[in-house]
Design an enzyme around this catalytic site. Structure first.
Site, PDB file in Angstrom:
ATOM      1  N   GLY A   1       0.776  -1.324  -0.117  1.00 47.43           N
ATOM      2  CA  GLY A   1      -0.076   0.084  -0.085  1.00 47.43           C
ATOM      3  C   GLY A   1       0.734   1.407   0.017  1.00 47.43           C
ATOM      4  O   GLY A   1       0.245   2.186  -0.013  1.00 47.43           O
TER       5      GLY A   1
ATOM      6  N   HIS B   1      20.764  15.199 -11.848  1.00 52.38           N
ATOM      7  CA  HIS B   1      19.875  15.197 -13.258  1.00 52.38           C
ATOM      8  C   HIS B   1      18.415  14.986 -12.770  1.00 52.38           C
ATOM      9  O   HIS B   1      18.398  14.908 -11.591  1.00 52.38           O
ATOM     10  CB  HIS B   1      20.224  13.859 -14.007  1.00 52.38           C
ATOM     11  CG  HIS B   1      20.312  12.590 -13.260  1.00 52.38           C
ATOM     12  ND1 HIS B   1      21.311  12.314 -12.622  1.00 52.38           N
ATOM     13  CD2 HIS B   1      19.205  11.757 -13.625  1.00 52.38           C
ATOM     14  CE1 HIS B   1      20.910  10.662 -12.070  1.00 52.38           C
ATOM     15  NE2 HIS B   1      20.006  10.544 -12.469  1.00 52.38           N
TER      16      HIS B   1
ATOM     17  N   HIS C   1      16.100  12.434 -12.904  1.00 47.21           N
ATOM     18  CA  HIS C   1      15.229  11.311 -12.560  1.00 47.21           C
ATOM     19  C   HIS C   1      14.652  11.134 -11.258  1.00 47.21           C
ATOM     20  O   HIS C   1      15.340  11.860 -10.229  1.00 47.21           O
ATOM     21  CB  HIS C   1      16.259   9.957 -12.866  1.00 47.21           C
ATOM     22  CG  HIS C   1      16.581   9.590 -14.266  1.00 47.21           C
ATOM     23  ND1 HIS C   1      17.713   9.222 -14.627  1.00 47.21           N
ATOM     24  CD2 HIS C   1      15.558   9.676 -15.326  1.00 47.21           C
ATOM     25  CE1 HIS C   1      17.553   8.648 -16.064  1.00 47.21           C
ATOM     26  NE2 HIS C   1      16.549   9.097 -16.386  1.00 47.21           N
TER      27      HIS C   1
ATOM     28  N   HIS D   1      16.664  10.842  -8.106  1.00 40.02           N
ATOM     29  CA  HIS D   1      17.557  11.715  -7.660  1.00 40.02           C
ATOM     30  C   HIS D   1      16.789  13.003  -7.505  1.00 40.02           C
ATOM     31  O   HIS D   1      17.380  14.020  -6.649  1.00 40.02           O
ATOM     32  CB  HIS D   1      18.721  11.949  -8.822  1.00 40.02           C
ATOM     33  CG  HIS D   1      19.527  11.000  -9.047  1.00 40.02           C
ATOM     34  ND1 HIS D   1      20.637  10.973  -8.507  1.00 40.02           N
ATOM     35  CD2 HIS D   1      19.318   9.694  -9.516  1.00 40.02           C
ATOM     36  CE1 HIS D   1      21.298   9.791  -8.940  1.00 40.02           C
ATOM     37  NE2 HIS D   1      20.431   9.023  -9.483  1.00 40.02           N
TER      38      HIS D   1
ATOM     39  N   HIS E   1      24.061  10.496 -19.893  1.00 38.52           N
ATOM     40  CA  HIS E   1      23.138   9.420 -18.878  1.00 38.52           C
ATOM     41  C   HIS E   1      21.903   9.429 -19.962  1.00 38.52           C
ATOM     42  O   HIS E   1      21.836   9.852 -20.840  1.00 38.52           O
ATOM     43  CB  HIS E   1      23.033  10.050 -17.524  1.00 38.52           C
ATOM     44  CG  HIS E   1      22.159   9.281 -16.587  1.00 38.52           C
ATOM     45  ND1 HIS E   1      22.213   7.963 -16.537  1.00 38.52           N
ATOM     46  CD2 HIS E   1      21.176   9.201 -15.756  1.00 38.52           C
ATOM     47  CE1 HIS E   1      21.558   7.393 -15.669  1.00 38.52           C
ATOM     48  NE2 HIS E   1      20.600   8.316 -15.200  1.00 38.52           N
TER      49      HIS E   1
ATOM     50  N   ASP F   1      28.980   5.925  -9.553  1.00 37.73           N
ATOM     51  CA  ASP F   1      27.865   5.195  -9.955  1.00 37.73           C
ATOM     52  C   ASP F   1      28.331   3.470  -9.992  1.00 37.73           C
ATOM     53  O   ASP F   1      29.010   3.373 -10.698  1.00 37.73           O
ATOM     54  CB  ASP F   1      27.195   5.728 -11.253  1.00 37.73           C
ATOM     55  CG  ASP F   1      26.157   5.034 -11.521  1.00 37.73           C
ATOM     56  OD1 ASP F   1      25.389   4.068 -10.723  1.00 37.73           O
ATOM     57  OD2 ASP F   1      25.682   5.347 -13.007  1.00 37.73           O
TER      58      ASP F   1
ATOM     59  N   HIS G   1      23.936   3.623 -17.725  1.00 39.84           N
ATOM     60  CA  HIS G   1      24.828   3.352 -16.631  1.00 39.84           C
ATOM     61  C   HIS G   1      26.013   2.779 -17.069  1.00 39.84           C
ATOM     62  O   HIS G   1      26.064   2.084 -18.143  1.00 39.84           O
ATOM     63  CB  HIS G   1      24.397   2.568 -15.357  1.00 39.84           C
ATOM     64  CG  HIS G   1      23.445   3.308 -14.857  1.00 39.84           C
ATOM     65  ND1 HIS G   1      23.372   4.260 -13.979  1.00 39.84           N
ATOM     66  CD2 HIS G   1      22.047   3.014 -15.047  1.00 39.84           C
ATOM     67  CE1 HIS G   1      22.168   4.627 -13.379  1.00 39.84           C
ATOM     68  NE2 HIS G   1      21.448   3.840 -14.123  1.00 39.84           N
TER      69      HIS G   1
ATOM     70  N   ASP H   1       2.462   7.120   2.327  1.00 42.78           N
ATOM     71  CA  ASP H   1       1.199   6.668   1.783  1.00 42.78           C
ATOM     72  C   ASP H   1       0.184   7.832   1.644  1.00 42.78           C
ATOM     73  O   ASP H   1      -0.478   7.962   2.982  1.00 42.78           O
ATOM     74  CB  ASP H   1       0.828   5.457   2.766  1.00 42.78           C
ATOM     75  CG  ASP H   1      -0.265   4.667   2.241  1.00 42.78           C
ATOM     76  OD1 ASP H   1      -1.135   4.903   1.447  1.00 42.78           O
ATOM     77  OD2 ASP H   1      -0.846   3.798   3.439  1.00 42.78           O
TER      78      ASP H   1
END
Lengths: 555, 555
Positions: B48, B73, B75, B78, B141, B195, B368, B443
């Protein structure tokens, strides 16, 4: 004299558009035979379900016709539904020695062992089941003693590959019987049903023997304990671990219930050759130097209760992972198990183990044929008609395309789904309607008693929990006698949400007040009022929708 | 004058031993800067839960020190936690143009847009945050405008790669700035954080451009509609789809909320170059011949509510899959999503689409760095100390090994976990204790209000459902006034289990009877009696253990 209707009905009861629960029936006149009887694992949304088995209503309705179940090999997705099916229909089962050995274990658990007629059949032998003659033909797979079938019928020969790969150097020295398959192809085969699992992969599946080479390289350089996790049923893999252990003077201990079971059955039946004195009890491994111990265990799929998972999480009673242990996960995660396997790998690394898995070394090969092997099978068998089996729709579709690319007319290929039957005559074949089929869910002792409503409720409860609202009202005038009391589970942590719960009680109280003012006394209406008012309130406050269960007691 | 303590504290708040929720803080004297502020998706057992964000207690306690958050960046792993973090600490954020464009969308949803100080920084530029100087360096990337950081400190330079790959032929023509990284390495770098996502993969990640070649080949031969699903944020991928569409005279329609959002932001900011008149509304695609249409959409991970999933299941309001549609899934399933992606592929095939996915063609490359790229990065930077970041423990461990194999002393490598700090001085570095860190579960509107107890209850409810037992007893003498009433949800289908429910009521009635006979009146004891008797009975009958909620009402 009435002329026989010259046709065979192919009835898929499982294994199409899915991975697992393989089961295929063939009907000719008054005879039905069934190939395999497997289970599958529940989908993610089948909350709380243990296993899934095929719907065999069609067989039950025609049980007087069913002459027997023939088994290709001993994997769960080919034998796992047997105990449930054999409780419904009383038919003999046929398989190779190891396959029936594994079936026997399963039947014993269900207390069915004595009542079932079982018959061991050797590869190369033929059994007669009504008008069908089923020839057992040696094949290669990730379990020993696997076979495919040539089913002789009055209309022609049907070849069902079961799960297979083409391994020229199998561990038991007995490769798939390409000569016999070629012979059958030369004589003419009416219909081929073939494994589609790996159809998306180019090239060839490597021989099981290549894994043995990797084991030897790893064992040669290992200076501490070695723990190898693999599928219990992969007897040849286990044999190679035993061989490497023997070569490098290590003792072997076996851990995990199913591994112990299979190793015992396989040794007893002669499928596993273990040098004397090499097996030691897991309680005794501390008595040996670390560089003289190998542990063979289950849990290569990261199953939470398995031996390897318990070692990884520090909950194994007999074995504690120590710095420098070499752990080999000799398997590839089945789709859906990636995250649990990854978790086990992480935990083992954290405990200081040196973990070797597929991404890092060639410690596993598949048991299924890739594209070039499938092309060889099609080219040898040269069937008139083809039904791709064992796979999701994407696999069946690609397999159909592969057959077409080999020159088969597209109207001779039937990409069908479970329950969808194909009628095959000598000179024609067509889809001929449906029989009942589907997924029967097994949950505890219940077989089929959990349906969509129960699953929908479990999903709802799993996401937002529930709130129970209890009110007592008087028999005389329908006034509230006590309550509303509110209990929640899986919704919010109640101790930190007392204000919210107090407000919720007020909301319900107000809703009931409105009902009473309006003279509403029907329980259904009262319950709706409670549910609606609370639902709106909770969603506004939390953007969650717990299940709301209003209960009214009359006193 | 008090001498400055010459050390920098590295404080990992997320992204170690996990995929996602990347967040790393650096502290020097009275200044703290934070690199990235990501979210992660819930684990399977977090029933949930919508998303997971880092515990930033340490930053809240030290909020006067925090000079800013710098973003590598755009995403979600991040930037996804920014709205939640910025509600707790008021700090400026810095990123490249596209990154902040995507952040802006996110802040608007949370009505935070106007209150947050945002500053666009160009690659090559340097910003000063207290004693830290952060240089933005161009990198490659799977999203445009990604950077890594060279963080200048009084003790030396820290390089944080963010997510990266080495793409010599990126779509925007601006490769990762290897010259600057080489220059930094030559001058001397104190610490590298890099990374680890793809560290288990050998060789090199292919250039994004290779996907464009595949697109061109597919588009050239396509005779009907083309539908391409990919990550909305992969602007370069979208650019290549646009380019291929333009080349082969197809119009483009965009479907899926996040795809529409990102395409708009990227066009507005100049990151996506779309020829005039090529974009058409999804409502208008029927006005064009099938071989002149491309639809770009979300859903490459099989997300149930995404546009592609809705097309596959026939629930998309604007687009119906038709025979011969070419559907390209330009992505690889993130671990855990394999089954949902597979389901979408199957459904699309069943609807007659021609589906192309990673197993069948080179329609995706990773964002990556693989092993050889990581080696290049380490070799250029030549750091004194190294902390592997962005990865599960298995990845961090392999990355540490890779650094060691390149010649780094093992005591200069810190494989740490979230919360575990490293103190770096000019001539030494050591682990220096822990700060509070962890997973905060979101939640609905609740941030952190769902904890282990709630999750445990949800799990219990999801597996076996629940049974509520209500009894009213009289105030005067504690006699049962009404009930027991029993209600179950998610346990068995009640209509088919009436006998079981009747028996259950009898079991409870008997248990209460025993209590009354023995003069027991404490509610806790009565509830235990109900729970225990029912639990035993139900397990024996069904081998299931539903949650049992006894409720006693006094009237």
């Amino acid at each position: 004299m009435v002329r026989k209707p010259e046709k065979i009905k192919v009835i898929p009861l499982g294994g199409l558009n899915e991975i697992g629960k393989n089961m295929m029936a063939f009907e000719y006149m008054d005879d039905i035979i069934v190939v395999d009887c497997g289970m599958s694992f529940p989908e993610d949304e089948m909350l709380g379900i243990d296993i899934v088995i095929p719907d065999i209503t069609y067989l039950i309705k025609n049980k007087d016709k069913v002459r027997g179940i023939v088994l290709t090999h001993g994997h769960e997705d080919h034998i796992g539904a047997l105990p449930y099916v054999l409780k419904k229909i009383d038919v003999p089962i046929y398989g190779t020695k190891l396959t029936l050995g594994l079936v026997e274990n399963k039947l014993k658990e269900h207390k069915l062992s004595s009542s079932v007629h079982k018959e061991v059949v050797k590869p190369g032998n033929v059994i007669k089941l009504g008008e069908f003659e089923v020839e057992f033909i040696k094949t290669s797979h990730s379990i020993a003693d696997a076979v495919c079938f040539a089913i002789n019928t009055p209309l022609g020969t049907i070849v069902h590959t079961g799960d297979f790969k083409i391994d020229y150097t199998p561990i038991d020295g007995e490769p798939i019987d390409l000569h016999r398959l070629a012979e059958l192809g030369k004589k003419g085969v009416l219909l081929l049903l073939a494994d589609s699992t790996n159809v998306e992969r180019q090239g060839y599946t490597m021989s099981e023997k290549t894994v043995g080479v990797t084991f030897e390289n790893i064992f040669r350089n290992a200076t501490q304990r070695i723990i190898v996790a693999t599928f219990a049923s992969n007897v040849h893999r286990v044999q190679q671990i035993v061989d490497a252990a023997y070569k490098f003077n290590r003792k072997i201990s076996v851990s995990g219930r199913s591994m112990v079971n299979v190793v015992n059955v396989a040794m007893e039946l002669g499928y596993l050759n273990v040098p004397e004195d090499i097996l030691i009890d897991i309680n005794d491994i501390k008595k040996y130097p670390d560089n003289e111990v190998v542990v063979i265990t289950t849990g290569s799929q990261g199953e939470p209760m398995s031996a390897l998972s318990r070692m990884a999480s520090g909950e194994h009673r007999k074995l504690e992972i120590q710095q420098g242990d070499m752990v080999i996960i000799s398997a590839t995660p089945i789709p859906g198990n990636e995250k649990t396997v990854s978790r086990v790998i992480n935990q083992l690394f954290e405990k200081g183990a040196n973990v070797i898995y597929e991404a890092l070394a060639d410690v596993h090969v598949s048991g299924h044929a890739c594209q070039e092997e499938l092309k060889l099978m099609h080219s040898l068998i040269k069937p008139k008609y083809f039904i791709p089996v064992h796979g999701e729709y994407r696999h069946l579709k690609q397999h159909a395309k592969l057959a077409e690319n080999l020159g088969m007319p597209s109207d001779h290929i039937f990409t069908i789904e479970n329950g969808q039957c194909v009628e095959i005559a000598k000179e024609s074949a067509k889809i001929c309607g449906n029989v009942q089929s589907g997924k029967i869910l097994v949950d505890g002792l219940g077989v089929g008693d959990v349906g969509n409503i129960v699953l929908r409720d479990r999903k709802h409860l799993s996401e937002d929990g529930l709130m129970v609202v209890v009110v007592t009202i008087t028999k005389e005038n329908g006034q509230v006698a006590s309550g509303p009391d509110i209990i929640s589970r899986g919704f919010v942590y109640v101790r930190e949400s007392e204000v919210l719960m107090d407000e919720a009680r007020t909301v319900v109280r107000n809703a009931l007040q409105v009902c009473q003012t309006n003279g509403v006394r029907e329980w259904a209406t009262l319950k709706s009022a409670i549910r609606d008012s609370l639902k709106g309130f909770l969603y506004e406050k939390t953007k969650r929708s717990p299940m709301i269960l209003p209960i009214i007691m009359e006193v």
